[in-house]
Design a protein around this motif. Structure first.
Motif, PDB file in Angstrom:
ATOM      1  N   SER A   1       0.913  -1.310   0.125  1.00 50.54           N
ATOM      2  CA  SER A   1       0.068  -0.100   0.074  1.00 50.54           C
ATOM      3  C   SER A   1       0.846   1.307  -0.118  1.00 50.54           C
ATOM      4  O   SER A   1       1.964   1.367   0.433  1.00 50.54           O
ATOM      5  CB  SER A   1      -0.957  -0.043   1.286  1.00 50.54           C
ATOM      6  N   HIS A   2       0.412   2.416  -0.196  1.00 52.27           N
ATOM      7  CA  HIS A   2       0.983   3.842  -0.287  1.00 52.27           C
ATOM      8  C   HIS A   2       1.123   3.953   1.112  1.00 52.27           C
ATOM      9  O   HIS A   2       2.236   4.343   1.352  1.00 52.27           O
ATOM     10  CB  HIS A   2       0.248   4.732  -0.730  1.00 52.27           C
ATOM     11  N   PHE A   3       0.495   3.581   2.184  1.00 49.57           N
ATOM     12  CA  PHE A   3       1.014   4.068   3.523  1.00 49.57           C
ATOM     13  C   PHE A   3       1.991   3.160   3.772  1.00 49.57           C
ATOM     14  O   PHE A   3       2.904   3.679   4.538  1.00 49.57           O
ATOM     15  CB  PHE A   3      -0.288   3.622   4.330  1.00 49.57           C
TER      16      PHE A   3
END
Length: 101
Positions: A36-38
């Protein structure tokens, strides 16, 4: 104190111990992929903390699900040194905790 650049043989030997890493445009480089981007952003923060601890900083780029890292040692004329491989080894060790491959 200036670091001495590693020889081509030393670089090749050390690269064998760092899967996924390569020399690109004179820098030790790797792209990590996350779920994920997170997770990618969290990995960037973790890498930044290691870089501050070592007082050795890379070019670090956050992508959508990826982190690109490229480093060399400016005080060694842009060559690759123990500092670069030390940073890569530390990053390699923390990346799995962020789901990075």
């Amino acid at each position: 104190m200036a670091m001495e650049p590693l020889s081509q043989k030393e670089i090749e030997d050390r690269l064998r111990e760092l899967p996924g890493w390569a020399v690109q445009d004179g820098k030790l480089a790797r792209t990590f992929t996350t779920g994920s981007h997170f997770a990618a952003a969290a990995l960037v923060m973790a890498i930044a903390a290691v870089q501050d601890e070592l007082d050795h900083h890379s070019d670090l780029t956050l992508g959508y699900h990826s982190v690109d890292l490229a480093v060399n040692t400016h005080s060694a004329g842009g060559g690759l040194t123990d500092l670069d491989f030390g940073l890569a080894t530390r990053v390699q060790a923390i990346a799995p905790a962020h789901g990075a491959s």
